[in-house]
Design a protein around this motif. Structure first.
Motif, PDB file in Angstrom:
ATOM      1  N   GLY A 254       1.967  -5.920 -20.259  1.00  0.00           N
ATOM      2  CA  GLY A 254       1.502  -6.553 -19.020  1.00  0.00           C
ATOM      3  C   GLY A 254       0.610  -7.764 -19.242  1.00  0.00           C
ATOM      4  O   GLY A 254       0.432  -8.593 -18.346  1.00  0.00           O
ATOM      5  N   LEU A 255       0.057  -7.872 -20.457  1.00  0.00           N
ATOM      6  CA  LEU A 255      -0.776  -9.036 -20.798  1.00  0.00           C
ATOM      7  C   LEU A 255       0.141 -10.243 -21.039  1.00  0.00           C
ATOM      8  O   LEU A 255       1.244 -10.079 -21.535  1.00  0.00           O
ATOM      9  CB  LEU A 255      -1.537  -8.711 -22.085  1.00  0.00           C
TER      10      LEU A 255
ATOM     11  N   GLU B 213      -2.759 -15.383 -22.322  1.00  0.00           N
ATOM     12  CA  GLU B 213      -4.029 -14.640 -22.318  1.00  0.00           C
ATOM     13  C   GLU B 213      -4.363 -14.205 -23.747  1.00  0.00           C
ATOM     14  O   GLU B 213      -5.498 -14.311 -24.204  1.00  0.00           O
ATOM     15  CB  GLU B 213      -3.922 -13.385 -21.426  1.00  0.00           C
ATOM     16  N   PHE B 214      -3.350 -13.733 -24.455  1.00  0.00           N
ATOM     17  CA  PHE B 214      -3.527 -13.253 -25.828  1.00  0.00           C
ATOM     18  C   PHE B 214      -3.903 -14.394 -26.773  1.00  0.00           C
ATOM     19  O   PHE B 214      -4.897 -14.313 -27.497  1.00  0.00           O
ATOM     20  CB  PHE B 214      -2.234 -12.566 -26.297  1.00  0.00           C
ATOM     21  N   THR B 215      -3.111 -15.475 -26.744  1.00  0.00           N
ATOM     22  CA  THR B 215      -3.370 -16.561 -27.703  1.00  0.00           C
ATOM     23  C   THR B 215      -4.700 -17.261 -27.395  1.00  0.00           C
ATOM     24  O   THR B 215      -5.361 -17.751 -28.310  1.00  0.00           O
ATOM     25  CB  THR B 215      -2.214 -17.591 -27.728  1.00  0.00           C
ATOM     26  N   GLY B 216      -5.080 -17.279 -26.117  1.00  0.00           N
ATOM     27  CA  GLY B 216      -6.380 -17.872 -25.747  1.00  0.00           C
ATOM     28  C   GLY B 216      -7.525 -17.158 -26.453  1.00  0.00           C
ATOM     29  O   GLY B 216      -8.449 -17.790 -26.968  1.00  0.00           O
TER      30      GLY B 216
ATOM     31  N   PHE C 163     -10.040  -7.400 -22.522  1.00  0.00           N
ATOM     32  CA  PHE C 163      -9.188  -6.898 -21.438  1.00  0.00           C
ATOM     33  C   PHE C 163      -9.389  -5.408 -21.140  1.00  0.00           C
ATOM     34  O   PHE C 163      -8.621  -4.804 -20.405  1.00  0.00           O
ATOM     35  CB  PHE C 163      -7.711  -7.221 -21.735  1.00  0.00           C
ATOM     36  N   GLY C 164     -10.451  -4.832 -21.742  1.00  0.00           N
ATOM     37  CA  GLY C 164     -10.883  -3.505 -21.306  1.00  0.00           C
ATOM     38  C   GLY C 164     -10.151  -2.312 -21.885  1.00  0.00           C
ATOM     39  O   GLY C 164     -10.074  -1.273 -21.230  1.00  0.00           O
ATOM     40  N   PHE C 165      -9.614  -2.435 -23.109  1.00  0.00           N
ATOM     41  CA  PHE C 165      -9.008  -1.229 -23.708  1.00  0.00           C
ATOM     42  C   PHE C 165      -9.451  -1.016 -25.156  1.00  0.00           C
ATOM     43  O   PHE C 165      -8.719  -0.452 -25.973  1.00  0.00           O
ATOM     44  CB  PHE C 165      -7.472  -1.240 -23.581  1.00  0.00           C
ATOM     45  N   LYS C 166     -10.690  -1.418 -25.454  1.00  0.00           N
ATOM     46  CA  LYS C 166     -11.204  -1.265 -26.814  1.00  0.00           C
ATOM     47  C   LYS C 166     -11.365   0.214 -27.196  1.00  0.00           C
ATOM     48  O   LYS C 166     -11.048   0.616 -28.320  1.00  0.00           O
ATOM     49  CB  LYS C 166     -12.552  -1.980 -26.943  1.00  0.00           C
ATOM     50  N   SER C 167     -11.835   1.031 -26.242  1.00  0.00           N
ATOM     51  CA  SER C 167     -12.047   2.446 -26.583  1.00  0.00           C
ATOM     52  C   SER C 167     -10.712   3.150 -26.843  1.00  0.00           C
ATOM     53  O   SER C 167     -10.628   4.042 -27.698  1.00  0.00           O
ATOM     54  CB  SER C 167     -12.839   3.156 -25.485  1.00  0.00           C
ATOM     55  N   GLU C 168      -9.660   2.733 -26.139  1.00  0.00           N
ATOM     56  CA  GLU C 168      -8.328   3.311 -26.390  1.00  0.00           C
ATOM     57  C   GLU C 168      -7.852   2.965 -27.805  1.00  0.00           C
ATOM     58  O   GLU C 168      -7.251   3.799 -28.488  1.00  0.00           O
ATOM     59  CB  GLU C 168      -7.299   2.794 -25.370  1.00  0.00           C
TER      60      GLU C 168
ATOM     61  N   ASN D 270       9.616 -13.030 -20.088  1.00  0.00           N
ATOM     62  CA  ASN D 270       9.019 -13.925 -19.083  1.00  0.00           C
ATOM     63  C   ASN D 270       7.531 -14.165 -19.327  1.00  0.00           C
ATOM     64  O   ASN D 270       6.728 -14.165 -18.400  1.00  0.00           O
ATOM     65  CB  ASN D 270       9.228 -13.367 -17.670  1.00  0.00           C
ATOM     66  N   GLY D 271       7.180 -14.340 -20.606  1.00  0.00           N
ATOM     67  CA  GLY D 271       5.791 -14.672 -20.947  1.00  0.00           C
ATOM     68  C   GLY D 271       4.840 -13.496 -20.944  1.00  0.00           C
ATOM     69  O   GLY D 271       3.626 -13.662 -21.083  1.00  0.00           O
ATOM     70  N   VAL D 272       5.381 -12.281 -20.779  1.00  0.00           N
ATOM     71  CA  VAL D 272       4.531 -11.086 -20.684  1.00  0.00           C
ATOM     72  C   VAL D 272       4.940 -10.074 -21.761  1.00  0.00           C
ATOM     73  O   VAL D 272       6.127  -9.894 -22.033  1.00  0.00           O
ATOM     74  CB  VAL D 272       4.686 -10.439 -19.277  1.00  0.00           C
ATOM     75  N   PHE D 273       3.963  -9.393 -22.370  1.00  0.00           N
ATOM     76  CA  PHE D 273       4.271  -8.382 -23.380  1.00  0.00           C
ATOM     77  C   PHE D 273       4.883  -7.140 -22.724  1.00  0.00           C
ATOM     78  O   PHE D 273       4.394  -6.685 -21.685  1.00  0.00           O
ATOM     79  CB  PHE D 273       3.005  -7.978 -24.145  1.00  0.00           C
TER      80      PHE D 273
END
Ligand SMILES: [Zn+2]
Length: 206
Positions: free
Chosen positions: A47-48, A52-55, A18-23, A112-115
């Motif tokens: 926001g994830l 999406e996470f468990t997948g 999801f594009g935040f590995k460098s962070e 509501n299903g979102v972190f």
């Protein structure tokens, strides 16, 4: 769990996808105390969605030999579980897959299903004066699970690979480093396995 039961690290795989590995890497290097780093990393998940996470978690391969190792331990009447500074949404999946007895980890708040980015941490170090200051004091939770299952500490076995495992590995009856990330800087570690096959930890036990 990360790097021991799983051949990968959940937060890095999620960050990569999801594009935040460098962070995450930035936070890992920061001078903040460990549990504050965990809080900052959790904010990146805001926001994830849970699915999406468990997948992503479900797609991380198990470590070679893990099914056999857990089976053999259970045959010898060990209680087997996960104490992780990852998240319950991940440890739950792995614990169920391996038919384990317990799992302890940080809880991500969900609306509501979102972190939301907020993190509920089990801590424990503040109760026993452990200097780890991790989001999950693995020593505290090893001791409390040992009490729950009426197992003497001398008969406990802990497996880990990083500095977040230090307080647990140094206080377990048998502390096993499995492909350690930082070199062996720990005292009282009884055994080190340097091969990605979890059945080899069984050789560390009598
Ligand atoms: Zn600790």
């Amino acid at each position: 769990m990360d790097g021991t039961l799983l051949d990968g690290r959940v937060i890095y795989v999620v960050g990569q996808k999801f594009g935040f590995k460098s962070e995450i890497e930035e936070i890992a290097k920061s001078s903040k105390v460990p549990y504050e780093r965990s809080q900052r990393v959790a904010k990146l998940l805001k926001g994830l969605t849970v699915s999406e996470f468990t997948g992503v978690v479900k797609a991380i391969p198990l470590m070679k030999g893990v099914v056999e190792a857990v089976k053999q331990l259970k045959n010898r009447d060990y209680k087997v579980g996960i104490i992780s500074d990852s998240y319950t949404l991940a440890t739950e999946i792995v614990a169920r897959k391996l038919e384990m007895d317990f799992h302890v980890a940080n809880r991500l708040e969900v609306k509501n299903g979102v972190f939301t980015g907020s993190l509920k941490m089990p801590l424990g170090w503040e109760k026993i004066g452990c200097d780890c200051r991790q989001s999950v004091c693995k020593r505290y939770h090893l001791v409390s699970k040992a009490k729950k299952y009426r197992v003497g500490m001398v008969n406990t076995v802990a497996v880990g690979d990083s500095s977040s495992d230090r307080c647990m590995l140094e206080n377990a009856g048998v502390g096993i480093l499995f492909n350690p990330l930082e070199g062996n800087i720990m005292k009282n570690v009884n055994c080190t396995v340097r091969s990605k096959d979890l059945t080899l930890v069984l050789n560390c036990l009598k």
